[in-house]
Design a protein around this motif. Structure first.
Motif, PDB file in Angstrom:
ATOM      1  N   TYR A  65       0.959  -1.061  -0.045  1.00  0.00           N
ATOM      2  CA  TYR A  65       0.076  -0.029   0.032  1.00  0.00           C
ATOM      3  C   TYR A  65       1.002   1.322   0.015  1.00  0.00           C
ATOM      4  N   LYS A  66       1.862   1.395   0.844  1.00  0.00           N
ATOM      5  CA  LYS A  66       2.898   2.332   1.051  1.00  0.00           C
ATOM      6  C   LYS A  66       3.753   2.537  -0.178  1.00  0.00           C
ATOM      7  N   ALA A  67       4.034   1.460  -0.826  1.00  0.00           N
ATOM      8  CA  ALA A  67       4.871   1.545  -1.930  1.00  0.00           C
ATOM      9  C   ALA A  67       4.017   2.265  -3.124  1.00  0.00           C
TER      10      ALA A  67
ATOM     11  N   GLU B 278       1.470   4.093  -3.046  1.00  0.00           N
ATOM     12  CA  GLU B 278       1.397   5.591  -2.724  1.00  0.00           C
ATOM     13  C   GLU B 278       2.556   6.305  -2.936  1.00  0.00           C
ATOM     14  N   VAL B 279       3.569   5.795  -2.775  1.00  0.00           N
ATOM     15  CA  VAL B 279       5.013   6.423  -2.827  1.00  0.00           C
ATOM     16  C   VAL B 279       5.344   6.705  -4.345  1.00  0.00           C
ATOM     17  N   SER B 280       5.061   5.506  -4.836  1.00  0.00           N
ATOM     18  CA  SER B 280       5.586   5.622  -6.354  1.00  0.00           C
ATOM     19  C   SER B 280       4.522   6.248  -7.052  1.00  0.00           C
TER      20      SER B 280
ATOM     21  N   ILE C 183       4.186   1.235  -8.899  1.00  0.00           N
ATOM     22  CA  ILE C 183       4.282   0.019  -8.463  1.00  0.00           C
ATOM     23  C   ILE C 183       3.000  -0.464  -8.052  1.00  0.00           C
TER      24      ILE C 183
ATOM     25  N   ASN D 228      15.941   2.920  -7.911  1.00  0.00           N
ATOM     26  CA  ASN D 228      14.946   3.390  -6.985  1.00  0.00           C
ATOM     27  C   ASN D 228      14.049   2.019  -6.637  1.00  0.00           C
TER      28      ASN D 228
ATOM     29  N   LEU E 169      13.098  -0.971  -1.727  1.00  0.00           N
ATOM     30  CA  LEU E 169      11.885  -1.862  -1.498  1.00  0.00           C
ATOM     31  C   LEU E 169      11.983  -3.162  -1.583  1.00  0.00           C
TER      32      LEU E 169
ATOM     33  N   PHE F 137      -0.734   4.211   9.907  1.00  0.00           N
ATOM     34  CA  PHE F 137       0.055   5.154   9.029  1.00  0.00           C
ATOM     35  C   PHE F 137       0.314   6.537   9.385  1.00  0.00           C
TER      36      PHE F 137
ATOM     37  N   ALA G 127       7.605   1.586   8.329  1.00  0.00           N
ATOM     38  CA  ALA G 127       7.396   1.973   7.038  1.00  0.00           C
ATOM     39  C   ALA G 127       7.031   3.526   6.961  1.00  0.00           C
TER      40      ALA G 127
ATOM     41  N   VAL H 208       8.928   6.572   5.291  1.00  0.00           N
ATOM     42  CA  VAL H 208       8.735   7.515   4.112  1.00  0.00           C
ATOM     43  C   VAL H 208       8.423   8.644   4.527  1.00  0.00           C
TER      44      VAL H 208
ATOM     45  N   PRO I  27      11.129   9.727  -1.397  1.00  0.00           N
ATOM     46  CA  PRO I  27      10.475   8.511  -0.439  1.00  0.00           C
ATOM     47  C   PRO I  27      10.650   7.129  -0.895  1.00  0.00           C
ATOM     48  N   LEU I  28      10.785   7.028  -2.304  1.00  0.00           N
ATOM     49  CA  LEU I  28      10.875   5.623  -2.775  1.00  0.00           C
ATOM     50  C   LEU I  28      12.096   4.919  -2.461  1.00  0.00           C
ATOM     51  N   VAL I  29      13.214   5.795  -2.773  1.00  0.00           N
ATOM     52  CA  VAL I  29      14.441   5.312  -2.666  1.00  0.00           C
ATOM     53  C   VAL I  29      14.991   5.484  -1.178  1.00  0.00           C
TER      54      VAL I  29
ATOM     55  N   PHE J  20      12.122   3.611   2.084  1.00  0.00           N
ATOM     56  CA  PHE J  20      12.187   2.127   2.517  1.00  0.00           C
ATOM     57  C   PHE J  20      13.567   1.675   2.843  1.00  0.00           C
ATOM     58  N   GLY J  21      13.723   0.532   3.402  1.00  0.00           N
ATOM     59  CA  GLY J  21      15.023   0.190   3.637  1.00  0.00           C
ATOM     60  C   GLY J  21      15.239  -0.182   5.281  1.00  0.00           C
TER      61      GLY J  21
END
Lengths: 268, 255
Positions: free
Chosen positions: A126-128, A130-132, A136, A187, A191, B76, B212, B216, B227-229, B232-233
């Protein structure tokens, strides 16, 4: 069905879930009151959401324990039973890895299915998404991760049957991840690394652990204490490989489409 | 015609709830299919206690839809609000303190971890690595639990520091892999399987969304971070660090 026993079970799970959340609540309120000293915006909505999460998770776990876990564990035991695998009750001195086909298939399918239902992965997808900004897709990520878990569990059961050492597989997996990291689109890397950790929580671990322990107890020459572990490690490593691989494949096909478009333009 | 009328009569809230339930059902469908296939086709046995199974499945579906709704409304936003507030406060110390405390406190009481560390103590006792009395077994399990919780705290701390500084994730993770492989060559064999599994069991269902959202949220307020690069991690660190710490613990205790 006994309603009373169910209510007792459910309230036990609910209390356990509350205990899980307690440190988070203490930490966040402590920080708000002592360090940040600001009111929390939309407090009521946050509290309602938090209550939904706790009750939802408790219902989810209670349902799994009632319905799916007993059956899944029973099936893992039955499928690894020598009487089922070799068709007779006679003991076998050496495990023949080819006889365990159903186990590999069961491992792969249960790995895939439980990962699709994994709440933590739903959250990250869900987060991925939203962020992308939607590039994705939630289902795309979840299916890719689930395929990784399927391959991982299947290979993990093969390792238990064949008795090969765990670290060789992990080492090979790490080498593949490192090579992929060099070539994969930058990028997606964070993830992909994250998706290794999220696959194994509430749904996958109990079923997979039962499979590993049942299998290592029934395969001749294996020790459950030493060989039963390791399946979770497989399930956290292989999704990284599939997510990176999928991103590489997408990049490659986009590049090829661009290239052929260029050639078409030249031809015109 | 009647269908249109019905759709109009249903309130939007009800429609949203219905959609959530439908989504939860499709999340669960693969498990149902796999279990049904193996039970009916491969093992050729009838499903035992069908009533309980259906009842449980309904609970799972309702629970999952509530959980997802709660994620969007509660978990969230809390993670993001904390990230924003801490970034606005501008104190690196408190941000790192929060990160460590979040990792440590959510892991130390994790039931999966308690179970795994007890099992690990049994194995160590069978292998004659520790004395076979209750006290040393308890101490060993507690030490294992504390070192895993500590390692997750450190992991979130390093992960947040990475977002602040903009270090590339893959160097840190690959460096971690190298340490894991080196430790594997010298760690006692009884602890390797548990160490590898410890990475997977530490991140619970409630911690993952919160962490998460924290990552973010931080990456989206700090200038120059994507936020994507960069967001996450954190979970990757939280699954790698325990492997290193558990093997290190094994080396110190048995070494």
């Amino acid at each position: 069905m006994n309603v009373m026993t169910f209510l007792i079970d459910f309230s036990e799970i609910l209390i356990a879930t509350c205990r899980d959340v307690l440190p988070i609540i203490v930490l966040i309120t402590g920080f708000q009151l002592l360090v940040l000293r600001q009111p929390i915006p939309h407090l009521r909505r946050l509290i309602v959401g938090g209550v939904f999460v706790i009750i939802g998770l408790a219902l989810f776990l209670a349902g799994l324990e009632k319905a799916l876990f007993p059956l899944g564990k029973l099936m893992a035991e039955q499928l690894s039973d020598p009487a089922f695998i070799y068709g007779s009750d006679a003991g076998v001195a050496h495990a023949d890895w080819k006889a365990y086909g159903w186990i590999y298939l069961f491992g792969a399918m249960i790995g895939f299915a439980t990962t699709i239902a994994e709440p933590a992965l739903i959250a990250v997808a869900y987060k991925a998404n939203e962020v992308s900004a939607g590039t994705i897709s939630q289902w795309g990520l979840r299916i890719t991760v689930a395929i990784g878990v399927a391959v991982g569990i299947s290979l993990g059961t093969f390792r238990i049957v064949s008795g090969t050492p765990l670290y060789i597989y992990i080492l090979a997996g790490y080498v593949i991840v490192v090579i992929q990291t060099i070539f994969a689109p930058k990028n997606i890397i964070s993830l992909a690394y994250d998706s290794g950790g999220v696959t194994t929580s509430t749904v996958t671990v109990p079923l997979v652990a039962a499979l590993g322990l049942g299998l290592s107890a029934s395969v001749p020459g294996r020790n459950p204490a030493l060989d039963g572990f390791g399946l979770i490690a497989f399930a956290s490593l292989f999704p990284i490989i599939t997510v990176l691989g999928y991103a590489q494949w997408v990049q490659w096909s986009v590049n090829r489409a661009k290239k052929s478009l260029k050639e078409d333009n030249h031809a015109i | 015609m009647t269908r249109n009328k019905m759709t109009r009569m249903l309130s939007p809230v009800f429609l949203v709830a219905l959609k959530k339930l439908k989504n939860a059902f499709s999340d669960l469908l693969p498990i149902i299919l796999v279990i049904a296939f193996f039970q009916l086709v491969v093992l050729r046995q009838p499903l035992p206690q069908l009533g309980e199974i259906i009842f449980g499945t309904i609970l799972v579906i309702i629970g999952l839809s509530l959980f997802v709704q709660g994620l969007e409304m509660g978990l969230f936003p809390i993670g993001e609000t904390m990230a924003h507030a801490l970034a606005r406060k501008g104190s690196v110390f408190w941000l790192l303190f929060f990160s460590f405390a979040l990792g440590f406190s959510t892991t130390v009481a994790e039931p999966a971890l308690i179970a795994v560390s007890q099992e690990a103590a049994d194995i160590a006792m069978q292998g004659n690595l520790i004395n076979s009395d209750e006290v040393s077994q308890k101490n060993y399990a507690l030490g294992l639990r504390l070192s895993v919780a500590f390692s997750v705290g450190i992991a979130i701390l390093i992960g947040v520091l990475r977002i602040l500084r903009g270090w590339p994730l893959h160097y840190l993770i690959i460096g971690g892999y190298v340490i894991v492989m080196l430790l594997t060559t010298i760690a006692p064999i009884e602890i390797i399987g548990i160490a590898y599994d410890a990475g997977g069991v530490t991140t619970s269902t409630i911690t993952v969304p919160l962490v998460a959202a924290l990552g973010v949220g931080l990456a989206s307020v700090i200038k120059g971070r994507s936020p994507l690069v960069d967001g996450f991690g954190l979970i990757a660190f939280a699954s790698l660090m325990p492997i290193i710490f558990v093997m290190g613990y094994g080396l110190i205790v048995f070494g």
